[in-house]
Structure formats: C-alpha cells, structure tokens
Design a protein around this motif. Structure first.
Motif, PDB file in Angstrom:
ATOM      1  N   ARG A   1       0.793  -1.226   0.000  1.00 60.90           N
ATOM      2  CA  ARG A   1       0.000   0.000   0.000  1.00 60.90           C
ATOM      3  C   ARG A   1       0.835   1.290   0.000  1.00 60.90           C
ATOM      4  O   ARG A   1       0.753   2.114   0.919  1.00 60.90           O
ATOM      5  N   PRO A   2       1.643   1.491  -1.028  1.00 58.48           N
ATOM      6  CA  PRO A   2       2.439   2.721  -1.121  1.00 58.48           C
ATOM      7  C   PRO A   2       1.547   3.939  -1.383  1.00 58.48           C
ATOM      8  O   PRO A   2       0.385   3.783  -1.776  1.00 58.48           O
ATOM      9  N   ILE A   3       2.086   5.145  -1.168  1.00 61.17           N
ATOM     10  CA  ILE A   3       1.311   6.359  -1.473  1.00 61.17           C
ATOM     11  C   ILE A   3       2.071   7.261  -2.448  1.00 61.17           C
ATOM     12  O   ILE A   3       1.863   8.475  -2.490  1.00 61.17           O
ATOM     13  N   ASP A   4       2.935   6.625  -3.254  1.00 61.95           N
ATOM     14  CA  ASP A   4       3.727   7.416  -4.199  1.00 61.95           C
ATOM     15  C   ASP A   4       2.863   8.208  -5.185  1.00 61.95           C
ATOM     16  O   ASP A   4       3.233   9.324  -5.583  1.00 61.95           O
ATOM     17  N   GLN A   5       1.714   7.661  -5.582  1.00 58.26           N
ATOM     18  CA  GLN A   5       0.869   8.373  -6.560  1.00 58.26           C
ATOM     19  C   GLN A   5       0.179   9.591  -5.918  1.00 58.26           C
ATOM     20  O   GLN A   5      -0.072  10.593  -6.579  1.00 58.26           O
ATOM     21  N   HIS A   6      -0.133   9.487  -4.626  1.00 62.79           N
ATOM     22  CA  HIS A   6      -0.679  10.649  -3.899  1.00 62.79           C
ATOM     23  C   HIS A   6       0.371  11.766  -3.922  1.00 62.79           C
ATOM     24  O   HIS A   6       0.078  12.927  -4.213  1.00 62.79           O
ATOM     25  N   ILE A   7       1.602  11.368  -3.593  1.00 64.27           N
ATOM     26  CA  ILE A   7       2.693  12.344  -3.479  1.00 64.27           C
ATOM     27  C   ILE A   7       2.986  12.961  -4.845  1.00 64.27           C
ATOM     28  O   ILE A   7       3.173  14.176  -4.969  1.00 64.27           O
ATOM     29  N   LYS A   8       2.973  12.121  -5.886  1.00 65.06           N
ATOM     30  CA  LYS A   8       3.234  12.620  -7.241  1.00 65.06           C
ATOM     31  C   LYS A   8       2.234  13.739  -7.595  1.00 65.06           C
ATOM     32  O   LYS A   8       2.618  14.792  -8.111  1.00 65.06           O
ATOM     33  N   ALA A   9       0.955  13.514  -7.295  1.00 68.46           N
ATOM     34  CA  ALA A   9      -0.071  14.511  -7.647  1.00 68.46           C
ATOM     35  C   ALA A   9       0.116  15.794  -6.833  1.00 68.46           C
ATOM     36  O   ALA A   9       0.054  16.908  -7.374  1.00 68.46           O
ATOM     37  N   LEU A  10       0.367  15.638  -5.529  1.00 66.10           N
ATOM     38  CA  LEU A  10       0.493  16.824  -4.668  1.00 66.10           C
ATOM     39  C   LEU A  10       1.743  17.626  -5.047  1.00 66.10           C
ATOM     40  O   LEU A  10       1.716  18.866  -5.081  1.00 66.10           O
ATOM     41  N   GLU A  11       2.824  16.932  -5.363  1.00 68.71           N
ATOM     42  CA  GLU A  11       4.050  17.630  -5.777  1.00 68.71           C
ATOM     43  C   GLU A  11       3.806  18.389  -7.087  1.00 68.71           C
ATOM     44  O   GLU A  11       4.254  19.528  -7.245  1.00 68.71           O
ATOM     45  N   ALA A  12       3.088  17.743  -8.015  1.00 67.87           N
ATOM     46  CA  ALA A  12       2.807  18.412  -9.298  1.00 67.87           C
ATOM     47  C   ALA A  12       2.018  19.709  -9.068  1.00 67.87           C
ATOM     48  O   ALA A  12       2.154  20.673  -9.829  1.00 67.87           O
ATOM     49  N   MET A  13       1.229  19.746  -7.994  1.00 69.19           N
ATOM     50  CA  MET A  13       0.431  20.951  -7.696  1.00 69.19           C
ATOM     51  C   MET A  13       1.212  21.959  -6.843  1.00 69.19           C
ATOM     52  O   MET A  13       0.648  22.942  -6.356  1.00 69.19           O
ATOM     53  N   GLY A  14       2.486  21.669  -6.599  1.00 65.46           N
ATOM     54  CA  GLY A  14       3.325  22.658  -5.917  1.00 65.46           C
ATOM     55  C   GLY A  14       3.540  22.396  -4.437  1.00 65.46           C
ATOM     56  O   GLY A  14       3.955  23.289  -3.700  1.00 65.46           O
ATOM     57  N   ALA A  15       3.300  21.152  -3.999  1.00 67.39           N
ATOM     58  CA  ALA A  15       3.537  20.848  -2.578  1.00 67.39           C
ATOM     59  C   ALA A  15       4.940  20.271  -2.395  1.00 67.39           C
ATOM     60  O   ALA A  15       5.436  19.549  -3.249  1.00 67.39           O
ATOM     61  N   GLU A  16       5.551  20.631  -1.274  1.00 67.36           N
ATOM     62  CA  GLU A  16       6.822  20.019  -0.903  1.00 67.36           C
ATOM     63  C   GLU A  16       6.499  18.972   0.160  1.00 67.36           C
ATOM     64  O   GLU A  16       5.762  19.266   1.112  1.00 67.36           O
ATOM     65  N   ILE A  17       7.041  17.771  -0.033  1.00 64.14           N
ATOM     66  CA  ILE A  17       6.669  16.672   0.876  1.00 64.14           C
ATOM     67  C   ILE A  17       7.870  16.303   1.734  1.00 64.14           C
ATOM     68  O   ILE A  17       8.982  16.133   1.231  1.00 64.14           O
ATOM     69  N   ASP A  18       7.629  16.168   3.040  1.00 66.09           N
ATOM     70  CA  ASP A  18       8.693  15.701   3.933  1.00 66.09           C
ATOM     71  C   ASP A  18       8.141  14.514   4.731  1.00 66.09           C
ATOM     72  O   ASP A  18       7.057  14.611   5.310  1.00 66.09           O
ATOM     73  N   ILE A  19       8.880  13.413   4.702  1.00 61.78           N
ATOM     74  CA  ILE A  19       8.460  12.263   5.516  1.00 61.78           C
ATOM     75  C   ILE A  19       9.538  12.016   6.558  1.00 61.78           C
ATOM     76  O   ILE A  19      10.683  11.716   6.235  1.00 61.78           O
ATOM     77  N   THR A  20       9.179  12.196   7.832  1.00 60.46           N
ATOM     78  CA  THR A  20      10.130  11.954   8.912  1.00 60.46           C
ATOM     79  C   THR A  20       9.486  10.949   9.854  1.00 60.46           C
ATOM     80  O   THR A  20       8.441  11.239  10.448  1.00 60.46           O
ATOM     81  N   GLY A  21      10.117   9.783   9.949  1.00 62.93           N
ATOM     82  CA  GLY A  21       9.529   8.717  10.771  1.00 62.93           C
ATOM     83  C   GLY A  21       8.167   8.378  10.202  1.00 62.93           C
ATOM     84  O   GLY A  21       8.014   8.113   9.013  1.00 62.93           O
ATOM     85  N   ASN A  22       7.161   8.461  11.059  1.00 59.58           N
ATOM     86  CA  ASN A  22       5.806   8.086  10.668  1.00 59.58           C
ATOM     87  C   ASN A  22       4.961   9.296  10.245  1.00 59.58           C
ATOM     88  O   ASN A  22       3.766   9.172  10.021  1.00 59.58           O
ATOM     89  N   ILE A  23       5.615  10.464  10.180  1.00 61.08           N
ATOM     90  CA  ILE A  23       4.835  11.702   9.961  1.00 61.08           C
ATOM     91  C   ILE A  23       5.127  12.263   8.576  1.00 61.08           C
ATOM     92  O   ILE A  23       6.286  12.387   8.179  1.00 61.08           O
ATOM     93  N   ILE A  24       4.089  12.605   7.861  1.00 63.92           N
ATOM     94  CA  ILE A  24       4.260  13.187   6.534  1.00 63.92           C
ATOM     95  C   ILE A  24       3.707  14.618   6.537  1.00 63.92           C
ATOM     96  O   ILE A  24       2.599  14.856   6.993  1.00 63.92           O
TER      97      ILE A  24
END
Ligand code: EPU
Length: 422
Positions: free
Chosen positions: A122-145
């Motif tokens: 159950r990866p969430i790479d496609q969620h991240i791909k869409a949000l990044e394309a809309m201008g979001a910066e994603i940080d994953i530290t431990g269990n927190i995104i």
C-alpha cells in the motif's frame, strides 16, 4: 476481548437495509473540513472508521453535531490545524485524505502515515506525485508526513497516474478543488465513491467534472460553502449480504442499494448459481441449486471488486468443481485462507492466484479476522458451517459493517457479540 459466536446452518430470510458507503464516507468526511461553513451529511454509516474521523475532528476543534442516527452537521470554521491527533490518525488508512483536504484550505498539512488493514504494501507514491505536481513540498520523517504548498497555495497541474488508485484520485481531487487554476487528472479510478466525493465537493461549490470517467478536470475555486448531502449506499456491504444469502441457501432482499453499482458482483453471483432479481433500489438473492465453479479476477471498477474477493472465494469452496481466483489489486489479500482452512476449506495460494478446491461444507472453529473483508469472509463461512464458530479480532469487521449483529439477527442468523475480560 470481543468475539462473535455464530451457529451456522440456518438459511437467512428477510430484508436487510444497506448503510452508507464506508469508502465514500472516508473521502467525504475529510472533504467537509475544507469548507468554512456548516455541512449536513446524511446516510453516514456509524462504523469505527467514521467514529475515528469524528474524534479526530473534535480534537481539531471542528464542531460535530449528531442530528439523528446517521446525520451529522460538521462545521470547520474554527478548525485548529496545529494539533492533528497523530495517534488516532495512525489507526486509519484513509488519514491520508487530510493531506489533500488541508493543503487546499491551509497550504500545509501534517498527518501520520496510514494505518488500517494489512492487505499489501500500500504505497502512497501516486498521492505524493499529484500533490508535488500541484506545488507541494513533501517531507516524511519517521511516521509523519508533512506537505507544504511552497507558494502558500497549490496551483493546478496535469497529472497522469502510473497506477489506477482510488486513494490517489480522491486525494488529488481534494487538493485541486481549492488550488489556483485548472487541474487535469488522467488514468484515474472510476469507482462510485470517487464520483460521490466529487459530487459532494460540487455541492459545496467546487468545479469537478468527469468523475466516473478516465479523465477528471477540476477548476479551482476560492472558497467552498455549506451544503446538505447524502452518502451513497455501500455496494460492498450489499455484496457481502448477497454472499450471506448464497452461503446459507436463504432468500434476502437487500434494500436501499444502487443496482448499477453492483453490476459486476451480480453478474458473478449469477454465474455461480445465485438467482438475483433487481428493482429500482433493491436486489433479491436466492440460490435454487448448487454453487457453480467460476474464474474470478479482481479489477478496478467496473470490474469485480477486490473488497468482495474474500467473500466470493469462500463461496467457491462450496462449489461443484475447482475454481481460480486472481487478486490483481492487493498482493497480500489471501491471508484469511489459513483461517478458512481451520473451518475445512482447501485453498492453495500461489503468488496472486488462489486455486479453490471443492469441499463438502464448513465446520465451526475458533478463527481470527486479519482484516475487514477477511472478517466478512469468515462470517460467510460460519453462517454456512455445521456447528459453532468463535470469531475474534472483530474490531476489523466493525471498522466497516454497521450494526452487523442486529442486521444478521433480524434475518434469522444465530450470532451474538460476546465481550470477555481477557
Ligand atoms: N497504489 C500504488 N501507489 C499509490 C496508491 C496505490 O502503487 O500511491 C497501488 C496499491 O498498492 C494497490 C493499487 O494501487 O495495488 C490500488 O490501491 P488504491 O489506492 O486504489 O486503494 P486504496 O485507496 O488504498 C481503497 C479502499 C480499499 C479498497 C481499494 C480498492 C479506502 C479507505 N480504502 O484503498 O478498501 O480495497 O480502494 O478499491 O477507501 C476495504 O474497504 O476493505 C478496503 C481495503
């Protein structure tokens, strides 16, 4: 410890009303906090996932007011975005929807990585791909995104998903609804709950077009307003009760459904020997003769749903000849067969394909649910079995089936919920 005690062998007869769709509620409830006004949501299923959402909202200072048994008023005007309760969010798969929902309204969102049922990687790479394309910066530290809109606000984008994902499609729609400009999402999921979330957003003033097709276009709007909305019926709950009817050789009329959403399930059930009559908002299911063998392959909507795979595999154990079931969505969704074997099943799983050998019947046993639909499948077997089954880990079942004990007792099942000190 909570267990269900089920004595099988009784044909179920009568009428079962279907509740609102869990998977739609999982998208609609977080969408409700995108609006700084009051929304009234009807046909909300009172299940563990929903109660978790409402607890999360209360801790975020969202006003939640019950209005009768299945209607809630939700007012997020004074939402406190600084303290999302990570401990509660980590218990739920759909917590990732807060990423898209809160990014759109506040430009920032922090959630814990999803919990829920263990049915695959159950990866969430496609969620991240869409949000990044809309201008979001994603940080994953431990269990927190944490997702942050770098310009303070998301902007429209063109996203082509590599994998068809219900979650990523809904998350991208949520984020794009309040983004600046136009978004085009291609290769999206077409499930009825994707359409339901889009319809809910449109009722709040969003501009989402094409949900239910391969391409969704969203024109971002500045603000969303309050509305009243009713969640669609749960097609998987309906399909599960169809399986209960077939397993017990009963006669169930399942009401409050949208038969169109059940087409692939009805077609497969007819193939295995069920008689299914449909009317505007109900299906009646009987099984005049034996269960026939079948070949089943789970697919994205409108194909046969992965969420019905454990239930139909269980029915096929009682078929006349050998069947095969291919799970093409989640790689780890056959874990329940070891429990089913304790009840007499003979299923051999290799990679994503289960070969289901026919057995004369099931017998009662002590078994354990390992996820939501696995729990439903074990109830299918227990209702058909000779003798008593004690099902534990029923918390999984209660994540997704509203009043299952009461609904089953009302149509003649011998099932009780027993709480013990252990
Ligand atoms: N996938 C990726 N990358 C992603 C997202 C998904 O590779 O970023 C893959 C998954 O690993 C999987 C496939 O895409 O192989 C489909 O996953 P999808 O994202 O569609 O599933 P989901 O959104 O995580 C929802 C439901 C599930 C249901 C599936 C499929 C919720 C909360 N969950 O999960 O429901 O099985 O869609 O219809 O809505 C259930 O109800 O029992 C349940 C597990």
């Amino acid at each position: 410890m909570v267990q269900y005690h089920i004595t099988g062998g009784k044909p179920l007869r009568g009428t079962v009303p279907i509740s609102g769709f869990k998977n739609a509620a999982d998208g609609i409830l977080p969408a409700a906090i995108m609006c700084d006004g009051e929304v009234h949501i009807e046909n909300v299923p009172c299940i563990k996932d929903v109660l978790l959402w409402l607890d999360i909202f209360r801790q975020m200072d969202v006003k939640v007011t019950p209005q009768g048994s299945n209607t809630f008023a939700i007012d997020a005007t004074t939402v406190n975005t600084e303290t999302p309760p990570y401990d509660l969010m980590s218990k739920m798969r759909a917590s990732y929807y807060l990423l898209g929902a809160m990014l759109g309204r506040f430009g920032k969102s922090t959630v814990s990585l999803p919990g829920g049922c263990e049915i695959g990687e159950r990866p969430i790479d496609q969620h991240i791909k869409a949000l990044e394309a809309m201008g979001a910066e994603i940080d994953i530290t431990g269990n927190i995104i944490t997702a942050t809109a770098t310009d303070g606000k998301l902007h429209g984008a063109h996203v082509y998903f590599d994998v068809i994902s219900v979650g990523a499609t809904i998350n991208a729609i949520l984020a794009a609804a309040l983004a600046e400009g136009n978004t085009v999402l291609e290769n999206v999921a077409k499930e009825p709950h994707v359409v339901d979330v889009a319809n809910f957003l449109n009722s709040m003033g969003a501009h989402v077009r094409g949900a239910g097709t391969n391409v969704i276009k969203i024109r971002g709007v500045e603000k969303l307003h309050g509305c009243s909305y009713a969640i669609i019926p749960d097609q998987i709950e309906a399909g599960t009760y169809m399986a209960f009817a077939v397993a017990t050789g009963g006669d169930l009329t399942i009401t409050g459904v949208i038969p169109k959403h059940l087409e692939s399930i009805i077609a497969k059930f007819r193939e295995i020997g069920a008689q299914v009559e449909t009317s505007d908002d109900a299906v009646r299911v009987t099984r005049p003769g034996r269960i026939n063998r079948a070949t089943v392959r789970t697919e994205e909507y409108p194909g046969f749903p992965t969420d019905m795979q454990p239930q139909i595999t269980t029915l096929l154990c009682l078929a006349d000849r050998q069947s095969t079931v291919t799970e093409s969505i989640f790689e780890n969704r056959f874990k329940y067969v070891t429990e089913l074997a304790r009840m007499g099943a003979d299923v051999v799983v290799k990679n994503r394909v289960a070969t289901v050998y026919p057995v004369k019947g099931f017998h009662g046993a002590d078994v354990r649910a390992c996820d939501l639909r696995a729990g439903a499948a074990l109830i299918v077997a227990a209702l058909a079995a000779q003798g008593e089954t004690n099902l534990s880990e029923v918390g999984y079942v209660e994540r997704g089936y509203e009043n299952i004990i009461e609904k089953l007792q009302a149509v003649g099942a011998s099932i009780t919920r027993v709480e013990t000190a252990d």
